[in-house]
Design an enzyme around this catalytic site. Structure first.
Site, PDB file in Angstrom:
ATOM      1  N   LEU A  93     -93.692  14.489 -34.777  1.00  0.00           N
ATOM      2  CA  LEU A  93     -93.074  15.757 -34.424  1.00  0.00           C
ATOM      3  C   LEU A  93     -92.553  16.442 -35.668  1.00  0.00           C
ATOM      4  O   LEU A  93     -92.220  15.791 -36.657  1.00  0.00           O
ATOM      5  CB  LEU A  93     -91.894  15.514 -33.462  1.00  0.00           C
ATOM      6  CG  LEU A  93     -92.231  14.835 -32.140  1.00  0.00           C
ATOM      7  CD1 LEU A  93     -90.955  14.515 -31.378  1.00  0.00           C
ATOM      8  CD2 LEU A  93     -93.142  15.718 -31.307  1.00  0.00           C
ATOM      9  N   ASP A  94     -92.452  17.773 -35.594  1.00  0.00           N
ATOM     10  CA  ASP A  94     -91.833  18.524 -36.681  1.00  0.00           C
ATOM     11  C   ASP A  94     -90.373  18.102 -36.809  1.00  0.00           C
ATOM     12  O   ASP A  94     -89.752  17.690 -35.829  1.00  0.00           O
ATOM     13  CB  ASP A  94     -91.845  20.029 -36.382  1.00  0.00           C
ATOM     14  CG  ASP A  94     -93.228  20.635 -36.337  1.00  0.00           C
ATOM     15  OD1 ASP A  94     -94.179  19.974 -36.792  1.00  0.00           O
ATOM     16  OD2 ASP A  94     -93.351  21.769 -35.846  1.00  0.00           O
ATOM     17  N   LYS A  95     -89.845  18.266 -38.000  1.00  0.00           N
ATOM     18  CA  LYS A  95     -88.420  18.040 -38.211  1.00  0.00           C
ATOM     19  C   LYS A  95     -87.658  18.932 -37.226  1.00  0.00           C
ATOM     20  O   LYS A  95     -88.040  20.074 -36.994  1.00  0.00           O
ATOM     21  CB  LYS A  95     -88.064  18.408 -39.653  1.00  0.00           C
ATOM     22  CG  LYS A  95     -86.628  18.201 -40.000  1.00  0.00           C
ATOM     23  CD  LYS A  95     -86.392  18.590 -41.446  1.00  0.00           C
ATOM     24  CE  LYS A  95     -84.942  18.359 -41.778  1.00  0.00           C
ATOM     25  NZ  LYS A  95     -84.296  19.499 -42.339  1.00  0.00           N
ATOM     26  N   THR A 123     -87.508  18.758 -34.047  1.00  0.00           N
ATOM     27  CA  THR A 123     -88.100  18.816 -32.717  1.00  0.00           C
ATOM     28  C   THR A 123     -87.782  17.488 -32.045  1.00  0.00           C
ATOM     29  O   THR A 123     -87.948  16.428 -32.651  1.00  0.00           O
ATOM     30  CB  THR A 123     -89.633  19.013 -32.789  1.00  0.00           C
ATOM     31  OG1 THR A 123     -89.898  20.272 -33.391  1.00  0.00           O
ATOM     32  CG2 THR A 123     -90.266  18.966 -31.414  1.00  0.00           C
TER      33      THR A 123
END
Length: 170
Positions: A6-8, A10
């Protein structure tokens, strides 16, 4: 190894393989678009459509190498969304988002490109929000795939984090 990241900032589900064989199998399923991914997102503005598909290529931004952008030189990227609830008093909309492709920052870039950036997203928006946030309001809610060993379909869900739940309650 980590198969689905996941993106930072998220929240939600990560998929981690316990061995190389499982890692290869799960990575192939993702590459072949056989994994179902459902996200919950709170975006700025009132989304007019009840559901829609965003089909715009995404690639590295020419202006800022830390960002991705919609552009002709990008790779195919498809994001489908449905409105769960509109909050006119706070000028935001809660969406269920499903991605057919898995480009870096795909949901964040696509939503910002149609004028509905994620609340709290400081990279693709100004990060302003009427709520106290811990990152952008994007949550990997559910992921479904074929288990590499048993060959059975599995679907795993993660509840919304407390701060996200609180936003929706208040």
């Amino acid at each position: 190894g980590i198969v689905h990241r996941l993106d930072k900032d998220t929240s939600g589900i990560l998929v981690v393989a316990k061995n190389d064989k499982s890692h290869i199998n799960l990575s192939e399923q993702i590459k072949n678009h056989e994994v179902e991914k459902t996200y919950i997102a709170l975006v700025r503005g009132i989304v007019k459509e009840n559901e829609a598909t965003i089909d715009m290529p995404i690639g590295r931004s020419q202006k800022d190498r830390k960002k991705m952008a919609v552009g002709q030189n990008g790779k195919n990227a498809i994001t489908n969304f449905k409105v769960i609830e509109r909050f006119p008093q706070d000028n935001c909309t809660l969406l269920e988002v499903k991605i057919e492709t898995g480009r870096t920052h795909q949901i964040r870039v696509h939503m910002a490109s149609i004028g509905h950036p994620l609340l709290g997203d400081t990279l693709y928006s100004n990060g302003k929000s009427p709520y106290k946030l811990q990152g952008q309001t994007l949550h990997a809610m559910t992921i479904g795939f074929i288990h590499p060993r048993t060959r059975e379909y599995m679907e795993i869900s993660a509840p919304l984090p407390e701060y996200f739940e609180k936003i929706l309650r208040d």
